[in-house]
Design a protein around this motif. Structure first.
Motif, PDB file in Angstrom:
ATOM      1  N   THR A  92      -4.804   7.169  -1.053  1.00 27.34           N
ATOM      2  CA  THR A  92      -3.923   6.011  -0.947  1.00 27.34           C
ATOM      3  C   THR A  92      -4.100   5.095  -2.155  1.00 27.34           C
ATOM      4  O   THR A  92      -5.097   5.188  -2.883  1.00 27.34           O
ATOM      5  CB  THR A  92      -4.208   5.208   0.328  1.00 27.34           C
ATOM      6  OG1 THR A  92      -5.536   4.683   0.276  1.00 27.34           O
ATOM      7  CG2 THR A  92      -4.055   6.091   1.568  1.00 27.34           C
ATOM      8  N   THR A  94       0.841  -1.197   0.000  1.00 28.74           N
ATOM      9  CA  THR A  94       0.000   0.000   0.000  1.00 28.74           C
ATOM     10  C   THR A  94       0.877   1.248   0.000  1.00 28.74           C
ATOM     11  O   THR A  94       1.801   1.361   0.819  1.00 28.74           O
ATOM     12  CB  THR A  94      -0.926   0.028   1.233  1.00 28.74           C
ATOM     13  OG1 THR A  94      -1.791  -1.107   1.187  1.00 28.74           O
ATOM     14  CG2 THR A  94      -1.769   1.302   1.241  1.00 28.74           C
ATOM     15  N   TYR A  95       0.568   2.145  -0.934  1.00 27.40           N
ATOM     16  CA  TYR A  95       1.204   3.460  -0.957  1.00 27.40           C
ATOM     17  C   TYR A  95       0.336   4.408  -0.136  1.00 27.40           C
ATOM     18  O   TYR A  95      -0.803   4.703  -0.512  1.00 27.40           O
ATOM     19  CB  TYR A  95       1.369   3.955  -2.393  1.00 27.40           C
ATOM     20  CG  TYR A  95       2.414   3.170  -3.163  1.00 27.40           C
ATOM     21  CD1 TYR A  95       3.752   3.536  -3.112  1.00 27.40           C
ATOM     22  CD2 TYR A  95       2.055   2.050  -3.912  1.00 27.40           C
ATOM     23  CE1 TYR A  95       4.716   2.809  -3.799  1.00 27.40           C
ATOM     24  CE2 TYR A  95       3.013   1.320  -4.598  1.00 27.40           C
ATOM     25  CZ  TYR A  95       4.342   1.708  -4.542  1.00 27.40           C
ATOM     26  OH  TYR A  95       5.295   0.978  -5.222  1.00 27.40           O
ATOM     27  N   MET A  96       0.883   4.858   0.982  1.00 22.81           N
ATOM     28  CA  MET A  96       0.132   5.702   1.893  1.00 22.81           C
ATOM     29  C   MET A  96       0.178   7.167   1.435  1.00 22.81           C
ATOM     30  O   MET A  96       0.830   7.506   0.447  1.00 22.81           O
ATOM     31  CB  MET A  96       0.668   5.554   3.312  1.00 22.81           C
ATOM     32  CG  MET A  96       0.634   4.116   3.822  1.00 22.81           C
ATOM     33  SD  MET A  96      -1.021   3.371   3.779  1.00 22.81           S
ATOM     34  CE  MET A  96      -1.841   4.332   5.059  1.00 22.81           C
TER      35      MET A  96
END
Length: 204
Positions: free
Chosen positions: A108, A75-77
């Motif tokens: 996100t 996951t790209y926050m």
């Protein structure tokens, strides 16, 4: 990398083109938007995702045992750069297109790597965080081999199936996360596929 692309490719028109999008009313305030072949040059995005995302395997408790999650995850926050400029453009275009309905940007990007037909995701709704109590949106962009996204209403009723192809967009909106569930079942044969799910703040 070997995967089956869309048989009839639409002309690449950029991720700011939503003219071909179609909406399906699912009832109870839920809806589904579908836009085939939305992302131009999806091959390059898929290669970047497979090669450059720091994929991780997870294990989860399942009843009385711990099992492998049947896909790889990352996951790209908020504030983290995305691995391909087209993904940044896609997120920004989605935020602009749905600004009036959503009232906030997509923040996100959750990524799932389905390596073959044995990888899957079970029935669920994105109800961790605000999705459990508020209408929201989850925008899914698919890269690689086609896989079927299944949706069914909580409590029973007719199901919906959408085949997500290379570069396709599906947006689940309104009450969909609370009143419907979705899944990507196992299949006998499939090549690599990466699903990128754009979400607003505090929706998981």
């Amino acid at each position: 990398m070997d995967f089956q692309g869309s048989l009839f490719e639409a002309p690449a028109s950029g991720v700011d083109d939503f003219d071909r999008i179609t909406r399906r009313d699912l009832g109870q305030g839920a809806w589904l938007d579908v836009l085939p072949t939305w992302v131009p040059a999806p091959d390059d995005v898929l290669t970047t995702l497979v090669d450059e995302v720091p994929w991780r395997a997870e294990r989860r408790q399942m009843y009385d045992r711990v099992v492998d999650v049947p896909r790889l995850l990352h996951t790209y926050m908020i504030g983290e750069p995305l691995p391909h400029p087209l993904l940044t453009a896609a997120r920004d275009a989605l935020s602009a297109h749905y600004a009036d309905e959503l009232g906030e940007p997509f923040r996100t990007a959750g990524c799932c790597y389905y390596r073959d037909g044995r990888d899957s995701v079970a029935w669920h709704g994105d109800t961790i965080g605000r999705g459990s109590t508020h209408d929201t949106m989850v925008a899914i962009v698919s890269f690689g081999d086609p896989r079927r996204l299944h949706l069914r209403p909580r409590g029973g009723g007719a199901s919906v199936v959408v085949e997500m192809g290379h570069g396709d967009l599906v947006v689940m909106g309104g009450s969909c996360q609370r009143t419907w569930e979705h899944a990507v079942p196992k299949v006998a044969h499939a090549g690599p596929r990466v699903s990128v799910q754009f979400r607003p703040f505090n929706v998981f």
